[in-house]
Design an enzyme around this catalytic site. Structure first.
Site, PDB file in Angstrom:
ATOM      1  N   ARG A  46     -17.147  -0.471 -10.144  1.00  0.00           N
ATOM      2  CA  ARG A  46     -16.267  -1.370  -9.370  1.00  0.00           C
ATOM      3  C   ARG A  46     -15.088  -1.797 -10.235  1.00  0.00           C
ATOM      4  O   ARG A  46     -13.998  -2.037  -9.738  1.00  0.00           O
ATOM      5  CB  ARG A  46     -17.034  -2.591  -8.839  1.00  0.00           C
ATOM      6  CG  ARG A  46     -16.120  -3.556  -8.099  1.00  0.00           C
ATOM      7  CD  ARG A  46     -16.794  -4.555  -7.143  1.00  0.00           C
ATOM      8  NE  ARG A  46     -18.163  -4.855  -7.417  1.00  0.00           N
ATOM      9  CZ  ARG A  46     -18.593  -5.737  -8.323  1.00  0.00           C
ATOM     10  NH1 ARG A  46     -17.737  -6.431  -9.047  1.00  0.00           N
ATOM     11  NH2 ARG A  46     -19.875  -5.935  -8.499  1.00  0.00           N
ATOM     12  N   TYR A  98       4.039  -3.296  10.215  1.00  0.00           N
ATOM     13  CA  TYR A  98       2.762  -2.693  10.568  1.00  0.00           C
ATOM     14  C   TYR A  98       1.858  -3.707  11.287  1.00  0.00           C
ATOM     15  O   TYR A  98       1.676  -4.829  10.791  1.00  0.00           O
ATOM     16  CB  TYR A  98       2.090  -2.177   9.284  1.00  0.00           C
ATOM     17  CG  TYR A  98       0.751  -1.563   9.526  1.00  0.00           C
ATOM     18  CD1 TYR A  98       0.635  -0.400  10.279  1.00  0.00           C
ATOM     19  CD2 TYR A  98      -0.397  -2.133   9.014  1.00  0.00           C
ATOM     20  CE1 TYR A  98      -0.604   0.166  10.519  1.00  0.00           C
ATOM     21  CE2 TYR A  98      -1.643  -1.569   9.244  1.00  0.00           C
ATOM     22  CZ  TYR A  98      -1.737  -0.423  10.003  1.00  0.00           C
ATOM     23  OH  TYR A  98      -2.956   0.128  10.240  1.00  0.00           O
ATOM     24  N   ASP A 170       6.444  -3.274   1.290  1.00  0.00           N
ATOM     25  CA  ASP A 170       5.579  -2.187   1.761  1.00  0.00           C
ATOM     26  C   ASP A 170       6.458  -0.940   1.870  1.00  0.00           C
ATOM     27  O   ASP A 170       7.320  -0.845   2.739  1.00  0.00           O
ATOM     28  CB  ASP A 170       4.979  -2.581   3.112  1.00  0.00           C
ATOM     29  CG  ASP A 170       4.029  -1.524   3.671  1.00  0.00           C
ATOM     30  OD1 ASP A 170       4.144  -0.344   3.279  1.00  0.00           O
ATOM     31  OD2 ASP A 170       3.194  -1.885   4.529  1.00  0.00           O
ATOM     32  N   LYS A 195      -1.139   7.584   4.153  1.00  0.00           N
ATOM     33  CA  LYS A 195      -0.023   8.223   4.857  1.00  0.00           C
ATOM     34  C   LYS A 195       0.597   9.325   3.995  1.00  0.00           C
ATOM     35  O   LYS A 195      -0.065  10.297   3.700  1.00  0.00           O
ATOM     36  CB  LYS A 195       0.972   7.144   5.275  1.00  0.00           C
ATOM     37  CG  LYS A 195       0.324   5.872   5.866  1.00  0.00           C
ATOM     38  CD  LYS A 195      -0.374   6.118   7.202  1.00  0.00           C
ATOM     39  CE  LYS A 195      -1.261   4.959   7.659  1.00  0.00           C
ATOM     40  NZ  LYS A 195      -0.631   3.658   7.735  1.00  0.00           N
TER      41      LYS A 195
END
Ligand code: PLP
Length: 381
Positions: A46, A98, A170, A195
């Site tokens: 992690r 978004y 972003d 993306k």
């Protein structure tokens, strides 16, 4: 090193144990220690993983940042930035962005006491009247999703610096190949690696890049504490996708330019939202801060009804009707009912995400085939 070289090599050395030229997928949860606290820099996956580390170094390099952090999804990366805030803090965000970001802000963080102001970032001066002592974060996209508005990132960054407010951009639509927000003064760059970075519609991933080591430590601490980490296989796939980002983006841009002009000249198509047009409201800023204009665009049919849009959306074959974007294959999307359905209708109508709006993610197939597909669908309207 130039960007095309960084995309292929940054953060990646041949594996020291075997010479494998590709970074191995370190599919492990833990690492053996020689003695308590004596280890090779890895304790538990992690916190650290070598595949993820290679990816994070590559991501930092391609956004001209000092640090990269890699997450299980784009919204996990957004969520990590939001956890820097406390109840009473205020955020100024773009009103066109978004849908999942809007949902996270209004459905998760607003009830926890963070206050949001949504403004049109097309004019940076719209931010100033909303700034007060509680303003901690400005959040924008450029180009925006789905209306392809352009934010003057350097101008917004200057206002943020003046007022000691953190700026997150972003950069998912533009990609590091077209635009580098850290160079324009942003504090944090975010990508949905799902993306264009991954580029093949086969994974979910997100990332943050930044220059400030203190900010990096805070964000890493939140990630380690809350656990929004990517798996090593997905890190490997993003690394592989990045190796062709520049080649893919050139093809996306070329096809995008041809299709934007084709749509604009078609009698059944009304407004086309694409920042490459000289009469786009912020074309000059797009030209200044981007290397090209990308493969994303939206448009409205001359018959702007939802019914006409639906006939078009079910009439394409190569353009697959699906959420997401940025893969090698072309996609078509109906923002009002799909990607942006979580935004209330009144708010959607106010900003222009109307029933008749159609969004394209232009892929890198042969452009003549793509145009024939659009032509056939437009004939059905
Ligand atoms: C998809 C997307 C996100 C969210 O990323 P996920 O990987 O789906 O969690 C954030 N911003 C933009 C612009 C996006 O297109």
């Amino acid at each position: 090193m130039k960007l095309a070289t960084k995309l292929i090599h940054a953060g990646q050395e041949p594996d020291p144990s075997t010479g494998a030229i590709m970074t191995p997928i370190y599919q492990t949860s833990t690492y053996v220690q020689e003695a308590p606290g004596v280890n090779k820099g890895y304790e538990y996956a992690r916190s650290q993983n070598p595949t993820r580390k290679a990816l994070e170094e590559c991501l930092a390099a391609i956004e001209n940042g000092a640090f990269g952090l890699s997450f299980g999804s784009g919204v996990a990366a957004t969520d990590t930035v939001m956890k820097l805030l406390r109840p009473g803090d205020e955020v100024i965000a773009a009103d066109d962005m978004y849908g999942g970001t809007y949902r996270l802000f209004t459905k998760i963080y607003e009830p926890m006491g963070v206050r949001f102001h949504f403004v049109n970032m097309g004019n940076p001066e719209n931010i100033r009247p909303l700034i007060n002592a509680n303003t901690k974060l400005v959040w924008t996209e450029s180009p925006t999703n789905p209306l392809m508005s352009i934010t003057d990132i350097a101008a917004v960054a200057a206002i943020c610096k003046e007022n000691k407010i953190l700026l997150t951009v972003d950069n998912t639509f533009a990609t590091p190949w077209l635009q580098n927000p850290l160079d324009l003064g942003a504090d944090i760059v975010l990508h949905s690696g799902t993306k264009y970075l991954g580029g093949h519609s086969d994974l979910i991933h997100g990332c943050l890049m930044m220059n400030d080591p203190e900010l990096r430590e805070k964000l890493y601490f939140i990630q380690k504490s809350c656990g929004a980490v990517p798996g090593p296989m997905d890190c490997f796939l993003v690394l592989r996708g990045l190796k062709t980002l520049h080649v893919r983006m050139k093809a996306h841009c070329e096809n995008g330019r041809t299709i934007a002009h084709y749509l604009r000249n078609h009698p059944k198509v009304g407004h086309v939202y694409w920042p490459g047009f000289e009469d786009h409201p912020n074309h000059d800023i797009a030209k200044m801060q981007m290397r090209d204009f990308g493969g994303m665009m939206s448009f409205i049919l001359t018959d702007a009804s939802g019914e006409a849009a639906r006939r078009f959306l079910t009439g394409t074959h190569l353009f697959a009707l699906a959420e997401s974007l940025g893969g090698v294959e072309s996609l078509v999307n109906h923002p009002a009912s799909m990607t942006h359905a979580s935004i209330p209708k009144a708010e959607r109508d106010r900003i222009g995400v109307v029933e008749g709006l159609i969004r394209l993610s232009v892929g890198i197939e042969d452009v003549e085939d793509l145009i024939a597909d659009l032509d056939a669908a437009l004939n059905k309207v």
